[in-house]
Design an enzyme around this catalytic site. Structure first.
Site, PDB file in Angstrom:
ATOM      1  CB  THR A  20      -0.965   0.155   1.254  1.00  0.00           C
ATOM      2  OG1 THR A  20      -0.074   0.060   2.510  1.00  0.00           O
ATOM      3  CG2 THR A  20      -1.942  -1.138   1.285  1.00  0.00           C
ATOM      4  CG  ASP A  45       3.565  -4.357   3.787  1.00  0.00           C
ATOM      5  OD1 ASP A  45       3.920  -5.306   4.952  1.00  0.00           O
ATOM      6  OD2 ASP A  45       4.015  -3.507   3.208  1.00  0.00           O
ATOM      7  CE1 TYR A  50       5.743   2.233   3.441  1.00  0.00           C
ATOM      8  CE2 TYR A  50       4.086   0.662   3.213  1.00  0.00           C
ATOM      9  CZ  TYR A  50       5.524   0.982   3.162  1.00  0.00           C
ATOM     10  OH  TYR A  50       6.340  -0.058   2.974  1.00  0.00           O
ATOM     11  CE1 TYR A 187      11.773  -2.632  -0.381  1.00  0.00           C
ATOM     12  CE2 TYR A 187      11.684  -3.864   1.690  1.00  0.00           C
ATOM     13  CZ  TYR A 187      12.398  -3.088   0.727  1.00  0.00           C
ATOM     14  OH  TYR A 187      13.234  -2.221   1.152  1.00  0.00           O
TER      15      TYR A 187
HETATM   16  N1  LIG Z   1       9.578  -2.810   3.947  1.00  0.00           N
HETATM   17  C1  LIG Z   1      10.047  -1.523   3.100  1.00  0.00           C
HETATM   18  O1  LIG Z   1      10.764  -0.940   3.345  1.00  0.00           O
HETATM   19  C2  LIG Z   1       9.414  -1.521   1.896  1.00  0.00           C
HETATM   20  C3  LIG Z   1       9.842  -0.767   0.719  1.00  0.00           C
HETATM   21  C4  LIG Z   1       9.120  -0.795  -0.329  1.00  0.00           C
HETATM   22  C5  LIG Z   1       7.786  -1.217  -0.308  1.00  0.00           C
HETATM   23  N2  LIG Z   1       7.497  -2.090   0.461  1.00  0.00           N
HETATM   24  C6  LIG Z   1       6.054  -2.751   0.489  1.00  0.00           C
HETATM   25  O2  LIG Z   1       6.037  -3.691  -0.855  1.00  0.00           O
HETATM   26  C7  LIG Z   1       4.967  -3.031  -1.709  1.00  0.00           C
HETATM   27  C8  LIG Z   1       5.105  -3.352  -3.102  1.00  0.00           C
HETATM   28  O3  LIG Z   1       6.395  -2.840  -3.508  1.00  0.00           O
HETATM   29  P1  LIG Z   1       6.349  -1.278  -4.342  1.00  0.00           P
HETATM   30  O4  LIG Z   1       5.109  -0.431  -3.993  1.00  0.00           O
HETATM   31  O5  LIG Z   1       7.541  -0.518  -3.987  1.00  0.00           O
HETATM   32  O6  LIG Z   1       6.298  -1.453  -5.848  1.00  0.00           O
HETATM   33  P2  LIG Z   1       5.764  -2.902  -6.911  1.00  0.00           P
HETATM   34  O7  LIG Z   1       4.817  -3.697  -6.348  1.00  0.00           O
HETATM   35  O8  LIG Z   1       7.350  -3.111  -7.450  1.00  0.00           O
HETATM   36  O9  LIG Z   1       5.453  -1.689  -8.029  1.00  0.00           O
HETATM   37  C9  LIG Z   1       4.123  -1.348  -7.871  1.00  0.00           C
HETATM   38  C10 LIG Z   1       3.803  -0.725  -9.292  1.00  0.00           C
HETATM   39  O10 LIG Z   1       3.584  -1.499 -10.213  1.00  0.00           O
HETATM   40  C11 LIG Z   1       2.360  -1.395 -10.957  1.00  0.00           C
HETATM   41  N3  LIG Z   1       1.874  -2.763 -11.189  1.00  0.00           N
HETATM   42  C12 LIG Z   1       1.434  -3.807 -10.143  1.00  0.00           C
HETATM   43  N4  LIG Z   1       1.211  -4.630 -11.102  1.00  0.00           N
HETATM   44  C13 LIG Z   1       1.087  -4.427 -12.446  1.00  0.00           C
HETATM   45  C14 LIG Z   1       0.579  -5.154 -13.257  1.00  0.00           C
HETATM   46  N5  LIG Z   1       0.324  -6.413 -13.358  1.00  0.00           N
HETATM   47  N6  LIG Z   1       0.690  -4.632 -14.568  1.00  0.00           N
HETATM   48  C15 LIG Z   1       1.178  -3.108 -14.811  1.00  0.00           C
HETATM   49  N7  LIG Z   1       1.596  -2.371 -13.657  1.00  0.00           N
HETATM   50  C16 LIG Z   1       1.592  -3.246 -12.575  1.00  0.00           C
HETATM   51  C17 LIG Z   1       1.710  -0.410 -10.167  1.00  0.00           C
HETATM   52  O11 LIG Z   1       0.663   0.282 -10.782  1.00  0.00           O
HETATM   53  P3  LIG Z   1      -0.657   0.216 -10.552  1.00  0.00           P
HETATM   54  O12 LIG Z   1      -1.343   0.513  -9.255  1.00  0.00           O
HETATM   55  O13 LIG Z   1      -1.471   1.247 -11.736  1.00  0.00           O
HETATM   56  O14 LIG Z   1      -1.142  -1.207 -10.844  1.00  0.00           O
HETATM   57  C18 LIG Z   1       2.671   0.299  -9.306  1.00  0.00           C
HETATM   58  O15 LIG Z   1       3.063   1.371  -9.912  1.00  0.00           O
HETATM   59  C19 LIG Z   1       4.784  -1.595  -0.955  1.00  0.00           C
HETATM   60  O16 LIG Z   1       3.478  -1.035  -1.629  1.00  0.00           O
HETATM   61  C20 LIG Z   1       4.937  -1.765   0.629  1.00  0.00           C
HETATM   62  O17 LIG Z   1       3.871  -2.190   1.098  1.00  0.00           O
HETATM   63  C21 LIG Z   1       8.003  -2.247   1.755  1.00  0.00           C
END
Ligand SMILES: NC(=O)c1ccc[n+]([C@@H]2O[C@H](COP(=O)([O-])OP(=O)(O)OC[C@H]3O[C@@H](n4cnc5c(N)ncnc54)[C@H](OP(=O)(O)O)[C@@H]3O)[C@@H](O)[C@H]2O)c1
Length: 267
Positions: A20, A45, A50, A187
């Site tokens: 999220t 998550d 955030y 992630y």
């Molecule tokens: N613990 C930590 O330090 C940490 C750090 C970073 C992230 N996280 C967690 O991990 C989660 C995921 O990582 P993230 O948010 O960095 O990014 P990610 O999941 O690597 O990428 C998200 C992006 O991908 C796009 N997307 C997802 N599925 C898609 C598909 N099938 N086709 C086209 N585009 C797609 C989404 O756009 P749309 O919304 O338009 O689909 C969004 O722009 C975070 O939200 C957070 O909860 C944790």
């Protein structure tokens, strides 16, 4: 999709979780969270840092809290003993719940008083406000120290970056966690949405995708999910992307696809 045991708790989680971070459209995110729970991606998550996310999650899961496994995180700047207790209380309020399933320290900073954070985690578990505790962005060495400090309680999770260009956990963290009974969550499988579209390697992924009649995102998830005991946390606020990402685990890459991916995205 399949399930993965959380640490040695006996609790089983889907190997896909919904993140999220960086929400653009709260209404779309709420709809996607509810769709995710309906489709079996019931692990959501979030984190106190955030922007707006905990409120959005809280709103989305109203009435279905009992079907959701909720992870949130305390930021290092709040991670003193009293700071952690207060941060958790504030997260619970924003999430509209009495407890979180998994509470993580978001990352370790030099001045994070880790002993205090973990003491607060123990208190929160004893108070029933947190079911399980873990960490995020910890190396093996940091994890070992945290485990030592947390005894006799067990840390059940380390949430770390995992994608095609950052597979270093396969070398050390993942083998260590398998031995230690700690679940790894990976992630940013899609590089936070910053896909390296112009790189020749990405064009190779697109070619594999075209051959399978899938999107390149599906190839990425399918490949990463070959580590079958990892929880992959992706973020989307579009139900069609959510459905596509779930379906991404329904097919097998060919041995030559895997060999190409291994050669071009080595750990
Ligand atoms: N613990 C930590 O330090 C940490 C750090 C970073 C992230 N996280 C967690 O991990 C989660 C995921 O990582 P993230 O948010 O960095 O990014 P990610 O999941 O690597 O990428 C998200 C992006 O991908 C796009 N997307 C997802 N599925 C898609 C598909 N099938 N086709 C086209 N585009 C797609 C989404 O756009 P749309 O919304 O338009 O689909 C969004 O722009 C975070 O939200 C957070 O909860 C944790």
């Amino acid at each position: 999709m399949w399930t993965v045991e959380l640490g040695r708790t006996g609790v089983r989680l889907p190997n896909l979780a919904l993140g999220t971070w960086n929400i653009r459209d709260p209404a779309a995110m709420r709809e996607t969270i509810r769709a995710a729970v309906d489709l079996g991606v019931f692990h959501i998550d979030t984190a106190e840092i955030y922007p707006g996310a905990e409120e959005i999650v809280g709103h989305a899961i109203r009435g279905i809290r009992d079907r959701v496994f909720l992870t949130t995180k305390v930021a290092p700047q709040h991670a003193t003993y009293t700071g952690t207790l207060a941060a958790c209380e504030a997260s619970l309020r924003r999430l509209g719940t009495d407890f979180v399933d998994l509470y993580l320290l978001h990352w370790l900073e030099r001045d994070t008083p880790l002993e205090e954070t973990l003491r607060a985690f123990r208190t929160l578990i004893e108070q029933g406000k947190v079911r399980f505790a873990g960490v995020s962005n910890f190396s093996v060495r940091e994890l070992q120290r945290a485990q030592e400090l947390f005894r006799p309680y067990a840390l059940v999770n380390d949430q770390v970056e995992y994608n095609l260009t950052n597979r270093r956990i396969e070398r050390d963290l993942l083998p260590y966690c398998r031995e230690a009974g700690i679940t790894v969550s990976g992630y940013s499988p899609f590089w936070e949405g910053r896909i390296p579209r112009r790189s020749p390697r990405w064009r190779g992924v697109e070619r594999i995708a075209a051959r399978h009649g899938r999107s390149p995102y599906s190839i990425v998830l399918n490949f990463l999910a070959r580590q079958r005991d990892i929880v992959l946390i992706f973020k989307t606020e579009r139900v069609e992307h959510l459905q596509e990402n779930i379906a991404a685990l329904d097919f097998m890459l060919d041995p030559e696809d895997i060999a190409w991916m291994e050669a071009n995205f080595a750990p």
